[in-house]
Motif scaffolding. Structure first.
Motif, short mmCIF file in Angstrom:
data_model
loop_
_atom_site.label_atom_id
_atom_site.label_comp_id
_atom_site.label_asym_id
_atom_site.label_seq_id
_atom_site.Cartn_x
_atom_site.Cartn_y
_atom_site.Cartn_z
N LEU A 72 -2.83 6.96 5.78
CA LEU A 72 -1.97 7.65 6.74
C LEU A 72 -2.55 7.62 8.15
O LEU A 72 -1.82 7.44 9.13
CB LEU A 72 -1.76 9.11 6.30
CG LEU A 72 -0.95 10.00 7.23
CD1 LEU A 72 0.46 9.46 7.45
CD2 LEU A 72 -0.89 11.44 6.69
N HIS A 127 3.51 7.83 2.51
CA HIS A 127 2.12 7.78 2.05
C HIS A 127 1.99 8.70 0.83
O HIS A 127 2.07 9.92 0.95
CB HIS A 127 1.18 8.20 3.17
CG HIS A 127 1.04 7.17 4.25
ND1 HIS A 127 1.89 7.11 5.33
CD2 HIS A 127 0.18 6.13 4.38
CE1 HIS A 127 1.55 6.08 6.11
NE2 HIS A 127 0.51 5.48 5.55
N ASP A 142 6.45 10.59 8.52
CA ASP A 142 6.19 10.22 7.14
C ASP A 142 7.04 11.09 6.22
O ASP A 142 7.18 12.30 6.44
CB ASP A 142 4.71 10.42 6.81
CG ASP A 142 4.36 9.98 5.40
OD1 ASP A 142 4.08 8.78 5.21
OD2 ASP A 142 4.39 10.83 4.48
N ASP A 175 -2.04 7.61 0.49
CA ASP A 175 -2.16 8.50 1.65
C ASP A 175 -3.52 8.42 2.33
O ASP A 175 -3.73 9.03 3.39
CB ASP A 175 -1.82 9.95 1.29
CG ASP A 175 -2.73 10.55 0.22
OD1 ASP A 175 -3.75 9.92 -0.12
OD2 ASP A 175 -2.41 11.65 -0.27
#
Length: 319
Positions: free
Chosen positions: A229, A251, A173, A226
């Protein structure tokens, strides 16, 4: 652990290679978009456009209990009001055949467990919290036939679960870095009471639909809140099993209310339509841009001045 070998591509998959890379925004049409939703949409749009990608929308309306066509139309109108433009819109409610084809290429099995069964199994010694314990994974053919008949008599159909070949999977990420999450035999198609299933077709699970649709739309950049995630490793694993490329994940921190909790429609005047009763669209856009560290006054200007994505959540106390 790495994923199992990708499934062979079919003709539909072969066409994916010709699809230009894209970023996307994929709201669920269950109500008007609030400030947090709009901010994430703006980030997704700016990330896509500033990197030369197409920008696509996806109306995630497979949950027929919560989705409505009116809500979807209002959401598209709000995004357009902010100056966002897109290359295409895809409706998940029209994609049942694609999900069925993907299911046919995946190792899977029927699951006859009720929610109570799963909750009780989760309390067993050595159970992993939040993971399906595999109760129905290795049932004999005779046991499956008996379970299936029992459900049918009660007017229910079994769920379909992935027969996962990994315990965990790692993704990269842009903000969180390397992230490893658990993978279990998650649901691909929901079961339940026959009378409550969608009239349009099977009740497909989000994790399957989102992976199939990202690949179909050429999405190689996934920007979202997020709070999602933790779902990325499962989806990335599923993509790899299907032979799809795993997208880049971004995210972004959420917008919070004054209490430090994720913003929701219950927090008052937080949707664009509510805010437009006392503020102009330009003022709302300026607030969103400022929360991203930009003084842009319109969408194209934001792309031209786009910089780093803020790594801290934003507290919304009104404009």
């Amino acid at each position: 652990m790495s994923a199992s070998q990708p499934a062979p591509a079919n003709s539909a998959d072969a066409a994916l290679a010709d699809t230009a890379p894209a970023g996307r925004y994929a709201p669920s049409p269950s109500g008007d978009l609030h400030v947090g939703n709009l901010r994430t949409a703006l980030v997704a749009w700016a990330c896509a456009r500033s990197s030369g990608r197409r920008f696509v929308l996806r109306v995630e309306d497979i949950d027929t209990q919560r989705s409505s066509a009116e809500s979807a139309e209002r959401q598209l109108e709000d995004l357009a009001a902010l100056g966002l433009e897109w290359d295409e819109v895809l409706y998940q409610s029209q994609r049942h055949e694609a999900y069925a084809q993907a299911l046919g290429r995946l190792p899977h099995y029927e699951c006859y467990c009720s929610r109570r069964d799963i909750q009780e199994a989760a309390r067993a010694p050595h159970a992993i919290p939040g993971q399906y314990p595999g109760t129905c994974r290795e049932l004999s053919a005779a046991a499956r036939e008996a379970k299936r008949a029992e459900l049918a008599q009660a007017g229910r159909v079994p769920a379909i679960r992935l027969r996962a070949q990994a315990r965990e999977f790692s993704v990269r990420d842009r903000l969180a870095g390397e992230y490893t999450g658990e993978v279990d035999d998650f649901i691909l198609r929901r079961g339940g009471n026959v009378a409550q299933l969608p009239e349009a077709g099977p009740d497909w699970a989000y994790n399957l639909a989102v992976v199939v649709d990202d690949a179909f739309q050429g999405v190689d950049q996934v920007v979202r809140g997020d709070d999602l995630l933790s779902s990325a490793p499962r989806q990335a694993f599923l993509a790899s099993v299907l032979g799809y490329p795993v997208p880049e994940y971004v995210h972004v921190p959420l917008v919070l209310n004054a209490a430090g909790v994720r913003l929701s429609k219950r927090d008052g005047a937080v949707t664009l339509r509510q805010l437009r009763q006392t503020h102009s669209v330009a003022e709302v856009f300026a607030y969103l841009a400022a929360s991203l560290g930009s003084q842009a006054r319109e969408a194209q200007e934001l792309v031209e001045t786009w910089g780093a994505i803020p790594r801290e959540p934003v507290v919304f106390g009104g404009l």
